[in-house]
Design an enzyme around this catalytic site. Structure first.
Site, PDB file in Angstrom:
ATOM      1  N   HIS A 178      -8.011  -5.195  -0.047  1.00 10.18           N
ATOM      2  CA  HIS A 178      -6.753  -4.484   0.231  1.00 10.18           C
ATOM      3  C   HIS A 178      -5.963  -5.321   1.229  1.00 10.18           C
ATOM      4  CE1 HIS A 178      -4.251  -0.968  -0.137  1.00 10.18           C
ATOM      5  NE2 HIS A 178      -4.175  -0.829   1.181  1.00 10.18           N
ATOM      6  N   ASP A 235     -10.271  -4.332  -4.225  1.00 12.88           N
ATOM      7  CA  ASP A 235      -9.589  -3.407  -3.316  1.00 12.88           C
ATOM      8  C   ASP A 235     -10.446  -2.158  -3.126  1.00 12.88           C
ATOM      9  OD1 ASP A 235      -7.882  -1.609  -2.025  1.00 12.88           O
ATOM     10  OD2 ASP A 235      -6.104  -2.368  -3.054  1.00 12.88           O
ATOM     11  N   SER A 259       0.819  -1.197   0.000  1.00 14.30           N
ATOM     12  CA  SER A 259       0.000   0.000   0.000  1.00 14.30           C
ATOM     13  C   SER A 259       0.863   1.261   0.000  1.00 14.30           C
ATOM     14  CB  SER A 259      -0.959  -0.040   1.193  1.00 14.30           C
ATOM     15  OG  SER A 259      -1.944   0.953   1.096  1.00 14.30           O
TER      16      SER A 259
END
Length: 214
Positions: free
Chosen positions: A196, A165, A109
Site C-alpha cells: 500500500h 496491498d 488510498s
C-alpha cells in the site's frame, strides 16, 4: 465539511498567466496530511499550478482523514454519505479557487476514493484523475444518472495498484477496475509486489499519463 484554506499548500505553475493547463489537485490518504505526497510532486513535473489539500477530519497530531472508517459495509469502511460529503467539499474548494480551470485530481488510498467520487459527481470539472491504491464507492440509485453521463464523457483515469496491498481488499480493487473500464478512459497499471504505497515505476507512469493530458 470544509477544506481548510490555511492548510492548503499551493505552488504556481511555470507560467502564472496560464489559464489552460489543468490545476493538479492532490489528496492524501487516511491518517496522513498535506505534506505526505509532497516528495512525489517534483518527479511529476506538472507545468501548471499544484494544490495539495488537507483532509478535514482530525484523527490526531498531524493525522487527517477524508471520512471516518467504520470497517462495515461495501464501501471499505465508508458510509456513502461520508464519501459524498468529502467529494462535495473538494468540489466546493474548486468552486472558490480553480478560477474556471479544469483539474487533475491525484489521490492516494482514501484520497483516491474521494477523487473518483468527485469525478462521479461532476465530470466536467476534471481533465483527468489519478487514483493510486484506491477504490470506487459502490453504486447507489442517486448515482445512476451521473454515472450514465460519466460513461459518455470518457474522462481519462489512471488507476495504479500493487499486488501486495494489505489494506485495500483484492475484491475492492477488482470492482474498481471493472467500474472504471466502463465509466472512464482507463489506463490501469498493476505493480508486482507493491504494497500500500507508491513505487518508482508507478511515479514514472503517472508522469507519462499527465503528459498525455496536456
Amino acid at each position: 465539511m470544509r477544506i481548510d484554506d490555511a492548510a492548503t499548500l499551493r505552488a504556481p505553475g511555470e507560467d502564472p498567466e496560464d489559464t489552460r493547463t489543468p490545476l493538479l489537485l492532490v489528496l492524501h490518504g487516511y491518517g496522513a496530511n498535506e505534506h505526505d505526497l509532497l516528495p512525489l510532486l517534483p518527479h511529476l513535473a506538472h507545468p501548471g499550478e499544484t494544490a495539495v489539500l488537507r483532509a478535514p477530519l482530525a484523527l490526531g497530531p498531524n493525522q487527517w482523514a477524508w471520512f471516518p472508517l467504520t470497517f462495515a459495509g461495501p464501501l471499505l469502511g465508508a458510509e456513502r454519505g461520508d464519501l459524498e460529503e468529502a467529494a462535495q467539499a473538494v468540489l466546493a474548494w474548486l468552486d472558490e479557487h480553480a478560477d474556471g480551470r479544469t483539474a487533475v485530481a491525484l489521490g492516494f488510498s482514501q484520497g483516491a476514493a474521494v477523487a473518483l467520487q468527485a469525478l462521479r459527481a461532476d465530470p466536467d470539472r476534471f481533465a483527468g484523475v489519478v487514483a493510486l491504491s484506491g477504490f470506487i464507492g459502490v453504486g447507489h440509485p442517486d448515482d445512476a444518472a451521473a454515472d450514465e453521463r460519466l460513461a459518455g464523457e470518457g474522462v481519462p483515469v489512471f488507476f495504479g495498484h500493487g499486488t501486495a496491498d494489505p489494506v485495500i481488499p483484492a475484491a475492492a480493487t477488482a470492482a474498481t477496475s471493472a467500474w472504471l473500464a466502463t465509466h472512464a478512459s482507463l489506463t490501469e497499471r498493476i505493480y508486482a509486489g507493491l504494497p500500500h504505497a507508491v513505487g518508482g515505476e508507478e511515479i514514472a507512469d503517472v508522469r507519462a499519463f499527465l503528459r498525455t493530458l496536456l
